[in-house]
Every structure is written in C-alpha cells, then in structure tokens.
Design an enzyme around this catalytic site. Structure first.
Site, PDB file in Angstrom:
ATOM      1  N   ASP A 144       0.854  -1.189   0.000  1.00  0.00           N
ATOM      2  CA  ASP A 144       0.000   0.000   0.000  1.00  0.00           C
ATOM      3  C   ASP A 144       0.894   1.245   0.000  1.00  0.00           C
ATOM      4  O   ASP A 144       1.811   1.365   0.831  1.00  0.00           O
ATOM      5  CB  ASP A 144      -0.850  -0.058   1.289  1.00  0.00           C
ATOM      6  CG  ASP A 144      -1.968   0.954   1.300  1.00  0.00           C
ATOM      7  OD1 ASP A 144      -2.409   1.367   0.216  1.00  0.00           O
ATOM      8  OD2 ASP A 144      -2.417   1.307   2.424  1.00  0.00           O
ATOM      9  N   HIS A 179      -7.672   9.910   3.921  1.00  0.00           N
ATOM     10  CA  HIS A 179      -7.203   8.940   4.916  1.00  0.00           C
ATOM     11  C   HIS A 179      -7.505   9.368   6.351  1.00  0.00           C
ATOM     12  O   HIS A 179      -7.630  10.561   6.628  1.00  0.00           O
ATOM     13  CB  HIS A 179      -5.694   8.716   4.769  1.00  0.00           C
ATOM     14  CG  HIS A 179      -5.346   8.041   3.481  1.00  0.00           C
ATOM     15  ND1 HIS A 179      -4.802   8.706   2.416  1.00  0.00           N
ATOM     16  CD2 HIS A 179      -5.496   6.758   3.085  1.00  0.00           C
ATOM     17  CE1 HIS A 179      -4.610   7.857   1.422  1.00  0.00           C
ATOM     18  NE2 HIS A 179      -5.030   6.671   1.799  1.00  0.00           N
ATOM     19  N   GLY A 180      -7.585   8.367   7.231  1.00  0.00           N
ATOM     20  CA  GLY A 180      -7.679   8.643   8.658  1.00  0.00           C
ATOM     21  C   GLY A 180      -9.107   8.767   9.171  1.00  0.00           C
ATOM     22  O   GLY A 180     -10.079   8.521   8.450  1.00  0.00           O
ATOM     23  N   ASP A 230       2.885   4.960  -5.496  1.00  0.00           N
ATOM     24  CA  ASP A 230       2.135   6.200  -5.301  1.00  0.00           C
ATOM     25  C   ASP A 230       3.016   7.395  -5.666  1.00  0.00           C
ATOM     26  O   ASP A 230       3.765   7.919  -4.843  1.00  0.00           O
ATOM     27  CB  ASP A 230       1.678   6.292  -3.838  1.00  0.00           C
ATOM     28  CG  ASP A 230       0.838   7.538  -3.595  1.00  0.00           C
ATOM     29  OD1 ASP A 230       0.718   8.367  -4.517  1.00  0.00           O
ATOM     30  OD2 ASP A 230       0.314   7.683  -2.473  1.00  0.00           O
ATOM     31  N   ASN A 288     -10.280   0.558  -0.081  1.00  0.00           N
ATOM     32  CA  ASN A 288      -9.284   0.456   0.998  1.00  0.00           C
ATOM     33  C   ASN A 288      -9.863   0.874   2.349  1.00  0.00           C
ATOM     34  O   ASN A 288     -10.381   1.992   2.483  1.00  0.00           O
ATOM     35  CB  ASN A 288      -8.109   1.395   0.702  1.00  0.00           C
ATOM     36  CG  ASN A 288      -7.238   0.908  -0.429  1.00  0.00           C
ATOM     37  OD1 ASN A 288      -7.579  -0.034  -1.129  1.00  0.00           O
ATOM     38  ND2 ASN A 288      -6.093   1.547  -0.603  1.00  0.00           N
ATOM     39  N   GLY A 325      -8.839   5.651   1.315  1.00  0.00           N
ATOM     40  CA  GLY A 325      -9.479   6.498   2.318  1.00  0.00           C
ATOM     41  C   GLY A 325     -10.964   6.246   2.474  1.00  0.00           C
ATOM     42  O   GLY A 325     -11.742   7.185   2.612  1.00  0.00           O
ATOM     43  N   SER A 374     -12.723   4.478   4.869  1.00  0.00           N
ATOM     44  CA  SER A 374     -13.317   4.116   6.162  1.00  0.00           C
ATOM     45  C   SER A 374     -14.533   4.994   6.418  1.00  0.00           C
ATOM     46  O   SER A 374     -14.585   6.142   5.965  1.00  0.00           O
ATOM     47  CB  SER A 374     -12.297   4.297   7.287  1.00  0.00           C
ATOM     48  OG  SER A 374     -11.464   3.148   7.361  1.00  0.00           O
TER      49      SER A 374
HETATM   50  P1  13P Z   1      -8.784   4.837   5.682  1.00  0.00           P
HETATM   51  O1  13P Z   1      -7.876   5.678   6.520  1.00  0.00           O
HETATM   52  O2  13P Z   1     -10.019   5.583   5.298  1.00  0.00           O
HETATM   53  O3  13P Z   1      -9.118   3.528   6.311  1.00  0.00           O
HETATM   54  O4  13P Z   1      -8.032   4.514   4.295  1.00  0.00           O
HETATM   55  C1  13P Z   1      -7.107   3.476   4.212  1.00  0.00           C
HETATM   56  C2  13P Z   1      -6.338   3.489   2.954  1.00  0.00           C
HETATM   57  O5  13P Z   1      -6.649   4.169   1.998  1.00  0.00           O
HETATM   58  C3  13P Z   1      -5.155   2.650   2.887  1.00  0.00           C
HETATM   59  O6  13P Z   1      -4.431   2.840   1.718  1.00  0.00           O
HETATM   60  O1  G3H Z   2      -3.224   4.874   3.661  1.00  0.00           O
HETATM   61  C1  G3H Z   2      -2.546   4.635   4.659  1.00  0.00           C
HETATM   62  C2  G3H Z   2      -2.854   3.443   5.472  1.00  0.00           C
HETATM   63  O2  G3H Z   2      -3.937   3.672   6.320  1.00  0.00           O
HETATM   64  C3  G3H Z   2      -1.633   2.967   6.185  1.00  0.00           C
HETATM   65  O3  G3H Z   2      -1.316   3.747   7.269  1.00  0.00           O
HETATM   66  O4  G3H Z   2       1.132   4.218   7.149  1.00  0.00           O
HETATM   67  O5  G3H Z   2      -0.093   4.312   9.322  1.00  0.00           O
HETATM   68  O6  G3H Z   2       0.338   2.119   8.198  1.00  0.00           O
HETATM   69  P1  G3H Z   2       0.112   3.590   8.018  1.00  0.00           P
HETATM   70 ZN    ZN Z   3      -4.520   4.834   0.945  1.00  0.00          ZN
END
Ligand code: 13P
Ligand code: G3H
Ligand code: ZN
Length: 353
Positions: free
Chosen positions: A112, A208-209, A134, A295, A253, A255
């Site tokens: 990822d 994200h997050g 990326d 994701n 992103g 979630s």
């Molecule tokens: P979330 O932070 O929304 O779970 O997204 C995760 C993601 O895109 C990992 O690549």
């Molecule tokens: O998109 C990012 C993922 O949520 C991974 O996060 O770098 O904290 O493992 P991380």
């Molecule tokens: Zn991501």
C-alpha cells in the site's frame, strides 16, 4: 576495513532474504479478481494489516463469507512488523483460510502506498502479488516515469500494479497533502496507456484517517448533532469511467468511521472529537461501478481501540494481552464481515470454494 567488509558480506549472506514468487506462497494477483468484480458489480475489500489479530480477523471474515480479499501492507506496517515476517504471515493466511474450509482462497498480498521503485522491487522479490506505486505527489511526468519503471519490473513476475492520479487530503503514509485535488479525467487515458498500470487509484473526495473532513466542510444532523460529510464527487468518477470503460478503479481512504466505535472510545477515556468518515451508502454505490478495490484501515483501528479501551475501563486489573486483544479481534471480525456483506458485496464471490 577488510574485516568489516567481510563481516558485512557474511551478514548479508546469512540473512539474505530468499527471492520468492507469490505463486509459491499460494497468493494471487489482482487481474482476474478485478475483472470479475467489475462485471459482477461489487468491490474487493483491501484491508490493511500490521499484526496477527488483524490478519486472523480478516481471514476468518473473508473465508467464512467466501470472499476474495486483499491484504494490504504499508511501509509503516513493514517497519512495524518486519517484512519477512509479514510475508510468512500472508503464506500462513492462505493455509489458515484452507483450514477454515476455503479450499481455493483468493488472497492478494499488496504493498500500500509504495513510495519508491526500490520498495516496490523489494516487496515483489519478497513474494507480494501486487504493489502500489504512489507517485501522486510528483509532477505528472515524474509520476508517469516512476510508475512505468515499477510496472516494467512487476510484470516480469506477473505482479499487478496500482498507480495513483490526483491527491487525497490527509496523510498518505509518506505522502502528505493539505487538501485534495480531484483526479483530472482528461489525464487518465494518457497515464494508464503510458504506464501500463493494472488499476488506478483516484481522488473523488475520500481521504485517509478518522478525520476526513473539517467540521466546516460538513453540515450537522439537527437530531443527533453529528457531522454529515459532503458527498463524493460521483460526477468525476463517471467522467473517468467514460474515458476508461471497464478499467479497474481504486478508492483509498474509504473508512466510514463508525460512530458506535468512536462513542465507545470517547466513553472510555479516549478523545476523538468530530471524527467523521465516508457514509457507507456512498461506498455501496461506488462498489457497483468500475470501483473494484476499496481500501479500509482506520475503521479496523477504531474497532481494535474501542474493544481494548472497554476492557481496560471495565477490568482495570486485566494484564493478559489475550484478554484485550481477543475482544479486539472479535470486534474487527464483525466489522470486516459487515463491510464484505453490506458495503462491498464481495461475499460468495470466490470462483471455487
Ligand atoms: P482509511 O484511513 O479511510 O481507512 O483509508 C485506508 C487506505 O486508503 C489505505 O491505503
Ligand atoms: O493509507 C494509509 C494506510 O492507512 C496505512 O497507514 O502508514 O499508518 O500504516 P500507516
Ligand atoms: Zn490509501
């Protein structure tokens, strides 16, 4: 000096990680999986994992529901858990799925947010079946060149590659962006044809997050007082799909930041004010289109944290990690099953069980 050099070579030989192709580990790449998902109007779950409990919960949920699944490993996860260990965990996951009654599991091990050619190459050499490069924060031409280089290496080993165009707001692992820039539909044909990528991550308003939107970007539900986020840019998605009919699209992103988990966390000593995610109805809608990989990472972190905080608050004398990691694992399994069945629709989609 010579002694040092010899010692270093010895060390490298001793600990040299054997190159392995993912097929030897029982893993699959994303090519067939994505084709079927687009034709069938569902999306493959891409769940991040960093530890054994997350992996157990992902495999239990996907195997019991007969869903294909993508195990995602970020650069941060590699550093946290150790790349070699992660590779063997993925191999173990295939065997665990079989033990759970899935004779032919379809499991992808995916990097990822790979941020360099070297990282992608190392993952491919270690047995990953799919990588993301990326380059979305780079100038367009540099993104094309870097992505093309990764594709050229990956395709020699039948490893599939995800590229990204457009920038998501929030923190993209090593890639930071203050605000999102939607993917430009007019660039996607040029990018995919010049790079040869197998799938394309796009920016249409996800991020994200657990804080995907600032309160001022949202409205408030007058009944609950909770934040209501702005809708995703489905018009941009439609324009991209028009340019690239049937091409696999990825949403990062994604979630949803379930309020019940946020409430448990906040009620048990946590502090996550105004956390807000992507409404699940919008993801359900996206899953029916060419969006074939979604994701999800933060929701699993929230489930884990909610369960652990609850045990700590209710049983302050507890100090056996199994007694709080166990409930965390159970809650993540519930979450993954819900995503697979009610949001992405990938349940029952294994070619053979
Ligand atoms: P979330 O932070 O929304 O779970 O997204 C995760 C993601 O895109 C990992 O690549
Ligand atoms: O998109 C990012 C993922 O949520 C991974 O996060 O770098 O904290 O493992 P991380
Ligand atoms: Zn991501």
């Amino acid at each position: 000096m010579l002694i040092f050099a010899v010692e270093r070579i010895d060390y490298q030989l001793k600990y040299c990680i054997k190159m392995v192709n993912y097929k030897e580990l029982g893993l699959v790449n994303t090519r067939e999986m994505f084709k079927k998902a687009i034709e069938g109007g569902y999306a493959i779950p891409a769940f991040n994992f960093n530890n054994m409990e997350q992996l157990q919960a992902i495999i239990k949920a996907s195997s019991e529901l007969k869903s294909p699944v993508i195990l995602q490993v970020s650069k941060g996860a590699r550093n946290y858990a150790n790349p070699t260990l992660l590779r063997y965990m993925a191999q173990g996951a295939v065997e665990y799925a079989k033990e759970l009654g899935c004779a032919h599991p379809e499991i992808v091990l995916h990097l990822d947010h790979g941020d360099s050619y070297e990282l992608c190459k190392n993952c491919i050499d270690l047995g990953f079946s799919s990588v993301m490069i990326d380059g979305s924060s780079l100038p367009y031409d540099e993104n094309v060149a870097l992505t093309r280089k990764v594709v050229e290496y990956a395709h020699q080993y039948d490893v599939t590659v995800e590229g990204e165009l457009g920038v998501l707001a929030g923190v993209e692992d090593e890639v930071q962006a203050e605000e999102s820039h939607y993917t430009k539909p007019e660039e996607v044909i040029d990018f995919t044809s010049k790079t040869g990528v197998d799938s394309l991550a796009i920016s249409i308003g996800t991020s994200h997050g657990a804080y995907k939107f600032k309160p001022e970007q949202c409205t408030r539900d007058p009944k609950t007082g909770k934040l209501v986020p702005p809708p995703l840019a489905f018009d941009v998605l439609d324009a991209i799909m028009k340019q690239l009919p049937g091409f696999p699209i990825v949403l990062h992103g994604s979630s949803s930041v379930p309020q019940e988990y946020v409430d448990i966390i906040n009620a048990n000593g946590g502090k996550l004010p105004d956390a807000v995610g992507i409404p699940e109805e919008q993801l359900r809608l996206a899953s029916k289109s060419a969006v074939c990989k979604i994701n999800i990472d933060s929701d699993s972190r929230l489930a884990f944290t909610a369960a652990v905080r609850k045990v700590f608050a209710e049983k302050p004398g507890e100090f056996d990690p199994r007694k709080y990691c166990g409930p965390a694992r159970d809650l993540m399994e519930v979450l993954y099953k819900h995503k697979i069945t009610d949001v992405l629709g990938s349940d029952g989609k294994l070619a053979q069980c």
